[in-house]
Each structure stands twice: as structure tokens, then as C-alpha cells.
Design an enzyme around this catalytic site. Structure first.
Site, PDB file in Angstrom:
ATOM      1  N   LYS A  75       0.667  -1.107   0.043  1.00  0.00           N
ATOM      2  CA  LYS A  75      -0.006  -0.053  -0.026  1.00  0.00           C
ATOM      3  C   LYS A  75       0.824   1.090   0.099  1.00  0.00           C
ATOM      4  O   LYS A  75       2.071   1.318   0.567  1.00  0.00           O
ATOM      5  CB  LYS A  75      -0.746   0.141   1.305  1.00  0.00           C
ATOM      6  CG  LYS A  75      -1.984   1.068   1.235  1.00  0.00           C
ATOM      7  CD  LYS A  75      -2.819   0.939   2.544  1.00  0.00           C
ATOM      8  CE  LYS A  75      -3.857   2.179   2.742  1.00  0.00           C
ATOM      9  NZ  LYS A  75      -4.587   1.865   3.807  1.00  0.00           N
ATOM     10  N   SER A 156      -9.631   2.179   3.036  1.00  0.00           N
ATOM     11  CA  SER A 156      -8.312   2.862   2.517  1.00  0.00           C
ATOM     12  C   SER A 156      -7.397   1.971   1.526  1.00  0.00           C
ATOM     13  O   SER A 156      -6.574   2.425   0.710  1.00  0.00           O
ATOM     14  CB  SER A 156      -7.468   3.795   3.385  1.00  0.00           C
ATOM     15  OG  SER A 156      -6.858   3.016   4.244  1.00  0.00           O
ATOM     16  N   SER A 180      -9.910  -0.355   7.323  1.00  0.00           N
ATOM     17  CA  SER A 180      -9.284  -0.350   6.055  1.00  0.00           C
ATOM     18  C   SER A 180      -8.590  -1.367   5.615  1.00  0.00           C
ATOM     19  O   SER A 180      -8.170  -1.300   4.393  1.00  0.00           O
ATOM     20  CB  SER A 180      -8.396   0.932   6.184  1.00  0.00           C
ATOM     21  OG  SER A 180      -8.938   2.106   6.269  1.00  0.00           O
TER      22      SER A 180
END
Length: 489
Positions: A75, A156, A180
Site C-alpha cells: 500500500k 483505504s 481499512s
């Protein structure tokens, strides 16, 4: 920013995931990314490709171990050494090349993992605005859900969830403050594990909250998540929260293949399952599968006290200002933003950042400076989610674990009005308390994946993973395969 490969040259089609599920090499994954992320349905899940991935693969395969040569996406709020910037999706950090591996990334490399590239995310991990669209960032655009490309990838860690569902890497790393990892895992039909806060280092990870932030694996199976946890878990002297990690970590794969639900008492959070008939039927089938596997199910009536979420928000606001400023000032570059106020000013000066939604949460955080009020809010939210939440529910009902649906079906992407959460799930309990939370696919509603949440006590990560693996084997509902089409087509 991404290294673009011409799908037409590679002659790859956007075939279903099952057709490429056995892809193992960097070149296989790059071809897959070219076919469905850069072309075809254009998922926008992968933000940047590591240009040295193929070269690093050779060295990684020389490292003996179960993770040798496995290609993993990271990420883009986690720093990776090399030419890739760590942007958190924001134009304010589009040139932020730090030259640093986050300790969690260094651990993966040491275990033989190949860092394939960076995944898109909800900008600033979805903390800038309350009306944002999950999966949108100014750097990467809108990530799509491969099961229905007009529907949200959620949370997210949206790019990480979408990428693994689409077969773009063996696994990915996500981060979670509240939902998330688990929400994108649920709606993208994969496994997502949020470990106990303090089991995995947060150093060189763009922060929201030192009280709740953690990184975790996003994979196709619980076994793969456990394998990654073996590499990720451990003490980091630069992150005080991980002081106990070396003591608490275990071989998370040990006994996983034979783990059983027989005799395990599991608390069912019925009120957190929502009221959608098809979702409730799917949840009931998952419960029946667990019961058939020998679990003892205990129905629990729980209502979250409203002050828990209220105080959590105060904590996130205060810690965002403090922690973000500390992170920005740690960056090697002398230029660039150094405070949350600098980010707010940058966004005002760059209208492309604020086209779809504002930054009212950033502005609230900048104004949240009362330390005493913050400390009281943290103490109360932690008590309500931990001692009087998960701990009490486990103790009073004599259960080892809690289960509920993770989230409802993926809603349509809506850049104008933002996300449409439906209030299903109890993941905020584990998020606020900092306890382990696993989401495992349990089937689908109208082709849209739904996850089963399994939550446990602090440091009970291994037990949670074992229960997830046992449920995977007992599951009778079909797990959907990505269509790479709009929903209903």
C-alpha cells in the site's frame, strides 16, 4: 507514475481470475497488471511498479523459505527503498522518495519476498473528508472492484484488496485504523487480517493514529495471511507499541492445516448483521457451517454505546495532527509539507485535490488541540471497546471469539456524494481496542462478495487465524469469481 506495459503487445486478455490463479513469477504478474489494471477494465489498483522487481526476484528466490520469490504489493502509505515515492495518494507527496524501507518491508525482503510495486489507496487513508469515495486518490484516480467495476473497493486499502482479488500479485500489504483492511477484504472477496496493534511495526508508515494504526496481510487464503504474519510480526525499537511483539509472536502457520472448530464457543453478534434478507441468509449459512464443524454458537445482544465512536473520532483528530506532523518532519527532503496545516494549505492551492470532496476532517484535526480532552477520550473509547467491549463480551458469554458479517455488499462508486456505508459489522470494536480482526469470504449477495468477521482478545491473533482457516474448510457457500464487468452485466 506506473511502468506501463502494452497489453496488446503482451496479447493478454482480461480473463477471469481462475485462469491466472497459478501465476507465480514477476513477469506473470506484470502481464496480468497490464491486462486488467492498465487496460481492459482498468482497475487502477496498482499505482507504481518496482522497476527492479525482476532483478530482485532472482536474489529473493535464493533465500530459502516458504516466502521465497513471492511477489507482494505494498500500500502506498508504506515506505519502500528504491525509486518509488510514498505518496499516500496525495500530490503533496508525489515526489517523496525517501530511500527507506519501512521495517515491515525489510522483514518481508529478509524472508525472500519480492516487492512488486505500490497499490492505490483512499488518499491519506480516507481521513481527509467524511464524504470521500473509497479508493480515490489524486495520484491514482478511482480504484475499481473487480467483482463489479462500478462498485466500491471500500476502505483505504482499496488498491490492495482489488489487486489481490484480480490476481495482480500473490499477496498485498494493507493498513488499517478502522476498517481499512477488513472492509476492502470483504467487498473484494479476499482474506484480510488486522493484527493486534503492536504486533507489526508502524515506523515509516504514513500515520493517522498511533493508538489504532497497524499494517496487515491481504491474501487469497488464511494460510497465506498466516505465512505473511510470520515475517511481519516482531519488535521494532523505533515503535514503542511493539515492545511486546517478539514475546507475543508465534509460528502462525503451525497447526493451521488441522485447526478445528470442534468445541470452540463463538459469540454471534446478531444485531451487527443488519437487516438485508439475503445477507442474513448468507450469515445464517456460515453459522450453520461452523456449527456443523463442531462450534458451539452463543447468540449475543450488543449495542455499541454512542460515546465510543464519538471519543474514537476525537482521538483520531488529535493524533492525526500530532502523528502526521511528526512523520512529515521525519522525511529526508528539506522541502515539502512539514505539518498538517501545510497539507491543508497545499490542498487549497491545488483545486484538483478538492474537486470531488473537501478536507473538513483535516481542518477539524488541525483545530483539535485540547490534550486533556484527548486523553480522556482515548481512555474512555479504549475502555468501552476493550475492557467493557470485547473483553466483557468474551468473558460474560464464556466464548473465545466473536463473529459478524464484516460489511454489506459493495455500493456504487459515487464521487459526487461519496461512500454509502450501510452500518453492518462490528469491526470498530477491534479497531478501537487494538485487537485482532480477520475477514474471511463467506459468499456473495447478488454476485457481490461478503466477508465473515472473526475477532478475538488482545494478542490472540493465532487463535483468530486458526478459526478462520477452520471456517474456510467448513464453508459451503460458493465464493464468487471476479467478473471484471459492471454489476448486473
Amino acid at each position: 507514475m506506473k511502468l506501463h506495459l502494452l497489453a496488446s503487445t503482451l496479447a493478454i486478455s482480461a480473463a477471469p481470475l481462475l485462469a491466472t490463479a497459478q501465476a507465480q513469477t514477476v513477469s506473470d504478474y506484470l502481464a496480468r497488471i497490464a491486462a486488467v489494471d492498465d487496460a481492459g477494465p482498468r482497475l487502477n489498483a496498482v499505482l507504481a511498479i518496482n522497476p527492479d522487481a525482476a532483478k530482485e526476484e532472482v536474489a529473493a528466490r535464493a533465500i530459502k523459505g516458504p516466502l521465497s520469490g513471492k511477489a507482494v504489493l505494498i500500500k502506498d502509505n508504506v515506505e519502500v527503498a528504491g525509486p518509488l515515492p510514498t505518496t499516500a495518494g496525495s500530490l503533496a507527496l508525489k515526489d517523496s522518495v525517501t530511500g527507506r524501507d519501512a521495517p515491515l518491508v525489510a522483514r518481508l525482503r529478509k524472508a525472500g519476498v519480492v516487492i512488486l510495486g505500490k497499490t492505490n489507496l483512499s488518499e491519506w487513508a480516507n481521513i481527509r473528508s467524511s464524504s470521500s469515495s473509497s479508493g480515490w486518490s489524486a495520484v491514482g484516480g478511482q480504484t475499481k472492484n473487480p467483482h463489479a467495476i462500478d462498485r466500491t473497493p471500500c476502505g483505504s486499502s482499496s488498491g490492495s484488496g482489488s489487486a489481490i482479488a484480480a490476481g495482480l500479485a500473490w499477496a498485498a500489504i494493507g493498513t488499517e485504523t478502522d476498517g481499512s483492511i477488513t472492509c476492502p477484504a470483504s467487498v473484494n472477496g479476499i482474506v484480510g487480517f488486522k493484527p493486534t496493534v503492536g504486533l507489526v511495526s508502524r515506523t515509516h508508515v504514513v500515520p493517522i493514529s498511533h493508538s489504532q494504526d497497524t499494517a496487515g496481510p491481504m491474501t487469497r487464503s488464511v494460510a497465506d495471511a498466516a505465512l505473511l504474519m510470520n515475517a511481519l510480526a516482531g519488535t521494532d525499537p523505533a515503535d514503542a507499541a511493539t515492545a511486546e511483539a517478539d514475546k507475543r509472536k508465534a509460528d502462525f502457520t503451525s497447526g493451521l492445516a488441522t485447526a478445528s472448530l470442534k468445541g470452540v464457543r463463538i459469540g454471534v453478534l446478531r444485531k451487527q448483521a443488519g437487516n438485508h434478507p439475503a445477507l442474513l441468509a448468507l450469515f445464517d449459512r456460515a453459522l450453520a457451517d461452523m456449527k456443523a464443524a463442531g462450534a458451539e454458537l452463543v447468540e449475543i445482544s450488543y449495542d455499541a454505546p454512542p460515546e465510543m465512536g464519538r471519543d474514537e473520532f476525537t482521538v483520531l483528530l488529535y493524533e492525526l495532527r500530532e502523528d502526521m506532523g511528526a512523520y512529515l518532519r521525519s522525511l529526508p527532503a528539506k522541502a515539502g509539507p512539514k505539518t498538517l496545516a501545510d497539507l491543508i494549505a497545499f490542498n487549497k492551492a491545488h483545486p484538483e485535490e478538492l474537486r470531488w470532496f473537501g478536507q473538513e476532517v483535516f481542518e477539524q484535526a488541525e483545530a483539535t488541540t485540547d490534550k486533556a480532552a484527548y486523553e480522556a477520550a482515548r481512555a474512555n473509547s479504549l475502555k468501552l471497546a476493550g475492557a467493557e467491549g470485547i473483553d466483557r463480551l468474551l468473558r460474560d458469554n464464556k466464548v473465545s471469539l466473536l463473529v459478524a458479517p464484516t460489511e454489506g455488499p459493495a455500493w456504487p462508486i459515487d464521487l459526487v456524494l461519496g461512500d454509502h456505508f450501510v452500518g453492518v459489522g462490528a469491526g470498530n470494536l477491534a479497531a478501537i481496542a487494538g485487537y485482532p480482526h480477520l475477514s474471511v469470504p463467506m459468499g456473495a449477495v447478488e454476485g457481490l462478495p461478503i466477508g465473515l468477521s472473526i475477532m478475538g482478545a488482545k494478542w490472540d491473533d493465532k487463535r483468530v487465524l486458526e478459526a478462520g482457516a477452520a471456517y474456510e474448510r467448513a464453508r459451503t457457500s460458493a465464493v464468487p469469481v471476479p467478473s471484471f464487468k459492471r454489476w448486473g452485466e
